[in-house]
Design an enzyme around this catalytic site. Structure first.
Site, short mmCIF file in Angstrom:
data_model
loop_
_atom_site.label_atom_id
_atom_site.label_comp_id
_atom_site.label_asym_id
_atom_site.label_seq_id
_atom_site.Cartn_x
_atom_site.Cartn_y
_atom_site.Cartn_z
CG ASN A 127 -0.25 0.24 2.52
OD1 ASN A 127 0.73 -0.45 2.83
ND2 ASN A 127 -0.72 1.17 3.32
CE1 TYR A 128 4.13 1.55 4.08
CE2 TYR A 128 6.37 1.00 3.44
CZ TYR A 128 5.41 1.12 4.41
OH TYR A 128 5.71 0.82 5.72
CD GLN A 129 3.89 7.62 -1.89
OE1 GLN A 129 2.95 8.16 -2.49
NE2 GLN A 129 4.53 8.25 -0.91
#
Length: 351
Positions: free
Chosen positions: A57-59
């Protein structure tokens, strides 16, 4: 530079920092573009860094996609950690979130594709979802380890009782062991000293410590400006909302003046010293947004606090351990027959 194994339950060799890549990309509306991300990655690697921490889910997946370009030339040199639970898009559907076996399999396959690799060194269950039984999580992890798609697995942001139960279940069932925990830890957030870190030391789990600067508070920058995570992401940030945090920051700034280092470097140097005193590996996760911030983190590797400075920072940041620790302390000498040498001192948080 120093390397260690990730906890006492693995032979996985890692650098003393993990490079957090939550700022690799701009999908959240804040972060670093590909060129700046490349500069940070290269500088970290030049310093001997091998441990890279990302998440699906990072960026919204962009972090993994960018990272794929950087590790492609020498994938096996790097220890790549990723996570799942939240889903990789801004609005994932109900089947693509949580810790179910279904979402675990979907998430690891998607991360492998974005990362351009056929295995992940360390796969984190990012958050407890409040629904999935631990047995299902552990059996899914065991299948992924058996297939070679992940090498090790660990639990992030889980309470100590769930981690210890998971470790016991995995051992009892001869499933892939729980390798470690990931938890917030800094001079302004030390509640992990109550249960989580003593548990990690006792069980030999590696501990990855995120937000060692308290979301930027410990840099001192918010005393003059709100620019940074506080204004951009508006999450995972500490503010001077109580007297203890103000006293901690005052002490950090005083020690910084004494050492000639920055407040950020002093704060990270304290975490490193705390890690050096642990009975297992504690690895700070650094999360720079630009090359200047990364250089500051790397500079902290050369900062040596005196015993008096370390003790002063430890004392001002200390949190009450709560029940049952106070009661246990009060009767400790009594149950030892009044002679503290009768029983070895148990693992306790370092003051």
């Amino acid at each position: 530079m120093r390397y260690t194994t990730f906890g006492r339950r693995t032979g996985l060799r890692v650098f003393e920092y993990a490079l957090g890549t939550g700022n690799f990309g701009t999908g959240w509306g804040a972060g670093a573009d590909v060129d700046e991300s490349r500069r940070m990655f290269d500088r970290f690697a030049e310093a001997g860094g091998t441990f890279i921490d990302t998440a699906d889910n990072y960026q919204f997946g962009e972090s993994e996609e960018i990272l794929a370009k950087f590790i492609a030339a020498d994938r096996d040199h790097f220890v790549v950690a990723s996570k799942f639970t939240n889903g990789a898009t801004a609005q994932p559907d109900v089947s693509r979130t949580g810790n179910s076996r279904k979402n675990m399999i979907h998430s690891v396959e998607a991360s492998l594709k974005r990362l351009g690799t056929d295995y992940i060194d360390l796969y984190w269950v990012h958050f407890p979802d409040g629904l999935t039984p631990m047995e299902e999580i552990l059996r899914g992890i065991d299948d992924l380890v058996g297939s070679g798609k992940i090498l090790h697995a660990a639990l992030s942001n889980f309470p100590a009782w769930r981690v210890s139960r998971a470790a016991a279940l995995a051992d009892l069932k001869s499933w892939a062991p729980v390798a470690g925990i990931q938890v917030e830890y800094s001079l302004v957030e030390r509640t992990a000293d109550r249960e989580l870190l003593p548990m990690a030391e006792s069980l030999g789990l590696g501990a990855a410590l995120w937000s060692p600067l308290g979301g930027g508070l410990l840099t001192g920058k918010y005393r003059g400006s709100a620019a940074g995570r506080l204004s951009d992401l508006k999450t995972l940030v500490h503010t001077e909302d109580d007297d203890r945090k103000t006293a901690v920051l005052d002490t950090v700034l005083a020690v910084a003046q004494e050492t000639g280092a920055t407040a950020a470097q002093v704060s990270v140097a304290w975490v490193r010293e705390r890690a050096a005193r642990a009975a297992t590996s504690f690895i700070p996760i650094i999360g720079p947004r630009n090359l200047g911030q990364l250089d500051s983190y790397l500079g902290a590797l050369d900062v040596q606090l005196t015993p008096e400075q370390y003790a002063r920072l430890s004392k001002v940041s200390l949190v009450a351990l709560g029940v049952p620790h106070g009661v246990n302390d009060s009767v400790r000498d009594r149950v030892r027959g009044g002679d503290a040498s009768l029983v070895a001192e148990p693992l306790r948080p370092v003051a």
